[in-house]
Design a protein around this motif. Structure first.
Motif: not given
Lengths: 336, 336
Positions: A153-157, A159-161, A163-164, B104, B107, B160, B164
């Motif tokens: 879950e945090l890995d995903l967060a 990656e999104m951060l 990208a943001l 994902r 995303f 997030m 995005l």
């Protein structure tokens, strides 16, 4: 501007306190030192804000936002949200809660306004191509989350951060660039030169401006169509960029006008660069769709009221350009 | 364009299969139906891609990207990543894994290219102001994550993802708008009218164009400065927008040129609208810094080769504008 800068400072102050709190509560010494580094980075930003505030108090920071109230309101709500996150320090949750908290703070700090002003401050303190303010801190945090195996879950967060953050940069860049030619638009140009002018004023260096006007450019659009006209504008932008120093600043000032800021300059340099650019445009576009440019230029020292002196210098540039255009075109008139 | 469209279709096909897989594996019936809805939404997108592909095969989709290879490469890597996610269906992890997988996929689908082409397809099928393609699906997924109490990490990821999505929209919007006046730039204008032209062709309706050229606008910049010139351009854009139908399209075509697309139009309408706009500019800017506009216009039916007929129509508009400008300015010349 002053209340905006004070809000920026308060936001980073709160962020710093969250990171310090996380450092104190971290059992793992590596993690504790990572949080401390993030807190120190916020501390360094605070210095930038203080410097900008001092400049603003001396009236040296122009009004950078057409919508100051909106910007203030946005920053105030960021401040509220980070303050709320800070109170989360005393309500730990599952094992991942420090990361969630830290990522949330970074998420809040990804504000175009903060990013924009921070870059401004860095340029004012002499950094040539300031890096993004949030990039380093974010990289550190993301690496720590991965190292600790904090879960998918945090890995995903993370990656999104990332990208943001990238999109945030892109948005900032787009609003300062001319979409057609890729060079700075008027706002981007003025933003870029303002800190450089202040630097030049402090160090007593001479600065120069050149304004280039493509001669009878409407004819190109009328005779060859807008597509071709656009190609010519892109070509001219490339030619100008290729014939300037890295440290000089190019902007597209209007439909068929380009502007160049030169700093520092020595006697005669503005006229020489003007002639070089005029010739480069003439030779570089020779062929199917030749264009020439009339060029006006001026140079001078800037006094304490930088903005006023820049305006005066630009008025002289305009006058020179007018002479160049009304005395045969495809020529350079500079008042040094 | 065709291989780009095929890639888009393949991407959404893969996304659909992931959602279908999640629906089959969901124990909770509410969740299963949510995944099924997401799969159906991807299915609806597929119809849009098929329609666009058919149009492209008939040569009715213009080349929309200057950098087709780059766009293709990007889509291909999105496809690879979603295919990799699909294989994750058979390796369930902790309780939250379906949400991580679904988020994902969303995303990955947040690609400016996909968003852009999808809006294009929707306009082509007659939707006036197409909503974002990803907005609804995302809202559904985020609501489900919240309802299930999937934990603070996924709540963060959801926030997030929403941010995005918003930034993605903003980037798309910025690249199609003129930063100064806020109206469509050339690319945005052509994008907006192309589907409308195809609609008009299919239904046998007449379309019209007006091109407005501000008379001697360089003088405003020279005499009053660029700041004032910019204000005038913004004012003219507002005036034009305020005097058009909602369904007509306004674009800034160059430095001091605006273009209007009218559809459908009846006999005499283009000349009437042209005169209305000319008068509105003259009256609306009367005061300190008055400007007038020369206006050229034309109308006609479009044949099967829409692009060619639009180009022909625009050439006639240009010719009319030339006459208006060389016979006294501040007047309207229309060939209907």
């Amino acid at each position: 501007m002053k209340s905006i800068l004070r809000l920026c400072q308060a936001v980073e102050e709160q962020a710093k306190e969250v990171y310090e709190g996380l450092a104190q509560r971290a059992a793992d010494p590596d993690l504790a030192s990572m949080w401390r580094e993030l807190a120190m980075e916020e501390g360094r930003h605070r210095e930038h804000w203080q410097m900008l505030l001092r400049s603003a108090e001396r009236g040296q920071v122009p009004s950078l936002f057409p919508n100051e109230e909106e910007v203030e309101a946005e920053l105030r709500s960021v401040l509220t949200r980070i303050a709320a996150l800070r109170s989360g320090l005393d309500a730990p949750g599952n094992a991942a809660w420090p990361f969630v908290l830290g990522l949330r703070v970074q998420f809040q700090l990804l504000q175009p306004t903060l990013e924009y002003l921070l870059q401004w401050a860095r340029r004012l303190s002499g950094e040539a191509e300031p890096k993004s303010g949030s990039e380093q801190a974010l990289g550190r945090l993301v690496a720590a989350v991965r190292r600790c195996g904090a879960g998918p879950e945090l890995d995903l967060a993370c990656e999104m951060l990332v990208a943001l953050q990238r999109q945030n940069q892109q948005l900032l860049l787009q609003s300062h660039r001319d979409a057609l030619t890729g060079v700075r638009n008027r706002r981007g140009f003025l933003d870029a030169i303002f800190p450089l002018c202040h630097l030049a004023q402090r160090s007593g260096q001479t600065v120069g401006f050149l304004m280039l006007d493509l001669d009878d450019f409407k004819r190109v659009n009328d005779e060859h169509g807008h597509e071709r006209g656009d190609e010519v504008l892109r070509a001219v932008a490339r030619i100008l960029q290729g014939n300037m120093r890295q440290s000089d600043v190019l902007g597209r000032h209007g439909g068929d006008q380009f502007i160049v800021f030169l700093s520092p300059v020595v006697a005669g340099a503005v006229a020489a660069v003007g002639e070089k650019l005029r010739l480069a445009v003439e030779e570089g576009t020779a062929g199917e769709c030749p264009v020439t440019a009339s060029v006006g230029g001026a140079s001078g020292m800037l006094g304490r009221d930088v903005q006023r002196d820049v305006d005066k210098l630009l008025a002289r540039v305009d006058a020179c350009l007018f002479i160049a255009r009304s005395t045969g075109r495809n020529r350079v008139v500079v008042q040094e």
